[in-house]
Design a protein around this motif. Sequence first.
Motif: not given
Length: 355
Positions: A239, A241, A243, A280, A282, A284
Amino acid sequence: MSNDHEPSTGFLPNFCLDSTLLLVVVMAELLAVVLSLSSWPLAPFWRSLALTSLFVQWVALSSVGLLCRLRRPLSSVRPVSAALIAYLVVLLVTLLFSILTAAFLDWYVHPNAIDLHRDLAFVLRNALVSAIMAAVALRYLYLQHAWKRGVEARLDARLHALQARIRPHFLFNSMNTIAALIRGRPDDAEQAVEDLSCMFRSALRDGEWTRLGDEIELARHYLALECLRLGERLDVAWRLDIDTRDEDLPVPALSLQPLVENAVYHGIQAIPAGGCVSIAIARTRDRLRIAVTNPRPAADRQGTHTGQGMALENIRERLELGYRGANMEIRAEPDRFHVELSLPLETTDARTDRR
């Protein structure tokens, strides 16, 4: 004062940093308290503290200001010479303010009772205290610098040991897997050779930091080889998140792959039915988070493999000692094991030029 990265001179700190200024102010005030206590009860404590603080802070701030202005010339000389210059700067500033203070007191406080012996004792006392405190401070900075260099050397050795540990471990396991695939599944064997080649190319790259994209690629190649070895026992869930621009973010080298290896070796491999490793990543607003979760084996199987936790402790120590604001959280639930790295983006961005 500035928070910019400036040239450093051996074990001397950057005197233009706000953090260094704050530390000097605090230490100077502690010295003023000690000097005031040494003269109490012969003199009122608070009056003595106020006057002593005024004098000590002027000396401290003036010394820091001069050393800040001299940071570039000091960066061009040897560390021993820079330390000697810094020591002399503090002594000269102390002597200058001591002489000015003695002259002011003779002119304003007791103009009719000038005592040169008293003035000389005042100047020599201040110079002696300054010489001792400056020597102690330089000794402390040297010991701190030596300790930090020792820590960095140990971490560098651990990083190289971790890289070296990958080589024989994957070489034997992967070559056995490839040998078993050559006759029946030649395409898979060819892909396994490519994964092994790419993984070693990534793992053996020098440097303490690497791109996030390269770290993800290293973990993918490792998991591809382990999927061939473990078959249906190993399932992987990604996963991401992020770019494409986030793939250029610097992260500590070998931060993700050892977590994934721990998840497979101490989790999936120890469970006969296998399980799923969840990864995962990600971004923020101000942090980059990397989380790896795997199932935990039954209690009677958890002690099967030796060395469990070495990679986790290596990464934790590197984060605690080298990367301000970074941390690692470990949660061991009855049936799940969860590890999460959290890196502040200002820390990773500051390392971009060092890659």
